[in-house]
Enzyme design. Sequence first.
Site, PDB file in Angstrom:
ATOM      1  N   PRO A   1      -0.417   6.585  18.010  1.00  0.00           N
ATOM      2  CA  PRO A   1      -0.693   5.787  16.810  1.00  0.00           C
ATOM      3  C   PRO A   1      -0.834   6.585  15.520  1.00  0.00           C
ATOM      4  O   PRO A   1      -1.149   5.994  14.485  1.00  0.00           O
ATOM      5  CB  PRO A   1      -2.015   5.105  17.160  1.00  0.00           C
ATOM      6  CG  PRO A   1      -2.688   6.040  18.111  1.00  0.00           C
ATOM      7  CD  PRO A   1      -1.577   6.653  18.922  1.00  0.00           C
TER       8      PRO A   1
ATOM      9  N   LYS B   1       4.091   3.783  14.014  1.00  0.00           N
ATOM     10  CA  LYS B   1       5.508   3.511  14.250  1.00  0.00           C
ATOM     11  C   LYS B   1       5.762   2.426  15.293  1.00  0.00           C
ATOM     12  O   LYS B   1       6.861   1.878  15.364  1.00  0.00           O
ATOM     13  CB  LYS B   1       6.212   4.802  14.709  1.00  0.00           C
ATOM     14  CG  LYS B   1       6.175   5.943  13.712  1.00  0.00           C
ATOM     15  CD  LYS B   1       6.863   5.593  12.422  1.00  0.00           C
ATOM     16  CE  LYS B   1       6.916   6.775  11.463  1.00  0.00           C
ATOM     17  NZ  LYS B   1       7.433   6.396  10.139  1.00  0.00           N
TER      18      LYS B   1
ATOM     19  N   TYR C   1       7.246   8.840   6.618  1.00  0.00           N
ATOM     20  CA  TYR C   1       6.010   8.080   6.830  1.00  0.00           C
ATOM     21  C   TYR C   1       6.283   6.581   6.837  1.00  0.00           C
ATOM     22  O   TYR C   1       5.733   5.820   7.631  1.00  0.00           O
ATOM     23  CB  TYR C   1       5.007   8.441   5.748  1.00  0.00           C
ATOM     24  CG  TYR C   1       3.594   7.949   5.965  1.00  0.00           C
ATOM     25  CD1 TYR C   1       2.874   8.267   7.107  1.00  0.00           C
ATOM     26  CD2 TYR C   1       2.968   7.182   4.980  1.00  0.00           C
ATOM     27  CE1 TYR C   1       1.574   7.838   7.279  1.00  0.00           C
ATOM     28  CE2 TYR C   1       1.659   6.740   5.151  1.00  0.00           C
ATOM     29  CZ  TYR C   1       0.968   7.065   6.309  1.00  0.00           C
ATOM     30  OH  TYR C   1      -0.336   6.630   6.476  1.00  0.00           O
TER      31      TYR C   1
ATOM     32  N   HIS D   1       0.848  -1.183   0.000  1.00  0.00           N
ATOM     33  CA  HIS D   1       0.000   0.000   0.000  1.00  0.00           C
ATOM     34  C   HIS D   1       0.882   1.230   0.000  1.00  0.00           C
ATOM     35  O   HIS D   1       1.822   1.327   0.790  1.00  0.00           O
ATOM     36  CB  HIS D   1      -0.910   0.020   1.224  1.00  0.00           C
ATOM     37  CG  HIS D   1      -1.953   1.093   1.151  1.00  0.00           C
ATOM     38  ND1 HIS D   1      -1.684   2.401   1.459  1.00  0.00           N
ATOM     39  CD2 HIS D   1      -3.257   1.061   0.766  1.00  0.00           C
ATOM     40  CE1 HIS D   1      -2.776   3.117   1.281  1.00  0.00           C
ATOM     41  NE2 HIS D   1      -3.729   2.329   0.848  1.00  0.00           N
TER      42      HIS D   1
ATOM     43  N   TYR E   1      -7.353  10.139   5.628  1.00  0.00           N
ATOM     44  CA  TYR E   1      -7.210  11.062   6.749  1.00  0.00           C
ATOM     45  C   TYR E   1      -8.170  12.221   6.518  1.00  0.00           C
ATOM     46  O   TYR E   1      -7.992  13.007   5.578  1.00  0.00           O
ATOM     47  CB  TYR E   1      -5.781  11.598   6.843  1.00  0.00           C
ATOM     48  CG  TYR E   1      -4.740  10.566   7.195  1.00  0.00           C
ATOM     49  CD1 TYR E   1      -4.758   9.928   8.425  1.00  0.00           C
ATOM     50  CD2 TYR E   1      -3.723  10.238   6.301  1.00  0.00           C
ATOM     51  CE1 TYR E   1      -3.794   8.983   8.758  1.00  0.00           C
ATOM     52  CE2 TYR E   1      -2.751   9.310   6.616  1.00  0.00           C
ATOM     53  CZ  TYR E   1      -2.793   8.685   7.853  1.00  0.00           C
ATOM     54  OH  TYR E   1      -1.831   7.751   8.179  1.00  0.00           O
TER      55      TYR E   1
END
Length: 405
Positions: free
Chosen positions: A305, A309, A402, A83, A213
Site C-alpha cells: 500500500p 496503486k 506517483y 489533492h 509521510y
Amino acid sequence: MTETRPSPALPDSADVVVLGAGPAGLVLGNLLLAAGIDCVVVERATPAQVRTRARAGFLAPNTVRILDRHGLADGLHRHGSTHGTCEFRTGQGSFRLDYGALGHREPHTVYPQQDLVSDLLEAYLGAGGRIRFSTEALSVHDADGPRPYVLTRGADDDRPTRWNARYVAGCDGRHGAARRSLPPGTTLHHHDHGVSWLGLLAEAPPSLDAVGYAVHDRGFAGHMARSPRITRYYLQCRRGAPDNAWTDEQIWDELDLRMRAAEHGPLRRGAIVERGVVDLACDVVEPLRHGSLLLAGDAAGLAAPAAAKGANLAVLAAEALAEALTDALAHGDDAALDRYSVRVLTHIWRAREFTHWMTGLLHDLPGPDRPGGPSFHASLRRARLDSLRTSRAHQVWFAENYVGV
C-alpha cells in the site's frame, strides 16, 4: 434492492462469470453489460459489507478518465476532491512536493473506495446486472477445456451450485477461488518488504492539508485525509504485533512523536474506529490468462500500500479485460485475451518498481548494520530524500510515477 438466486440444485450459466465485487469486478461487470455480454458477479460478502469495506481512497488521473469514459464517475465528481501535495517530515527537516503541478500536472482525486464501489454497484444493478451476494466461489474447473464452470455455495445452500461459463474473470483477491484454481507451474512472484503497518481510521479532521509521510528512527508514520471528518493514519509496527497492542492514547502519542508534533503542532485527535495490521508485501501472477480463466485486480497481483496503486491498477485491468472479452466473444478474436495479459502485466510491473522504491524511501528496510553507525539502508534513504528535496528532475519523475499506473 431485490436479489434473485437460483435453486442450488439447478445449474446456471453466463458468458462471463465474474468472481468478486470489488473495483475490478464491478467495473468489469458494468462494461460487459454495456457491450451486451451476459455476465454474473459472485460475491461472498453481503451487500452492506460490500458498500462499507474501507480501503484506499486515492484515484489516479487515468482511473478517473476510465470511469468518465464509461459514465461511472458521477459520484466522484460530486463528492470527491482533488489533492496534489505531499509533505515529508524527516530528522533532517521537512519539505513539500506539489506533485500535482509537476510532470503531467495531474493530481489525485480523493474518494473513499467504499463510495466508489457503492456507485459501481448501483450502476450495475440499475443496468439489470446479475449479482449473487453471500455466495462464495469455491473453485474453477476445466479452464483449459471447452466447458469451464465455477462451483459456488451460498450462505443458505446445502450443496454447491454449478455455473457454466465461456470465460471466468478472477477478481476475487489473492486468497480467492481464481488463485486457488490456477494450474500447476503457474509463476507467482512474491516479495516481502519486511515491514508491517498498523492501519488506522480515525473520526478526526485532517491535521495537515497534504499527504503526510513521516520518516522517524522509531518507524514510519503516515497521514492521509479521507473526508473533512475522517483521517487514515499508518504506524510502522513490529512484525507479528497484534492490532490491539497499543491503546488509543498510546497510538496518538506515538503518531505525535513520529510526525514531529513538537515542530509542527499536535495532531487533531478523535476516536479510532478501525485498526488492522498489514504486512507490506507484493506479488504478481504470470501470465494473467490460463485458458478461459483470466485474472484482474488483487488476484492478478497484490500491491503493497505504500504508493496507492491497488485500486487504480484494478480499474485499468478491468477496462482492458472488458475490451479483450468483447473482442473474443463478439468478434472471435481469442488472441485478444493473450494480449490483455501482456498489456496489463507491463503496467503491474512498472507500478511494482515504483512501490518498491517508495517503500525503501519511507522505511529503514531490514539489513545488516555497520558497527558503530547507521544502517546501509538508512543512509540510502537519507540520500533519496535529499535528492527528492533538491532535484527538479527527481521531483518530476516522482510526480509522474506517483499518480501514474
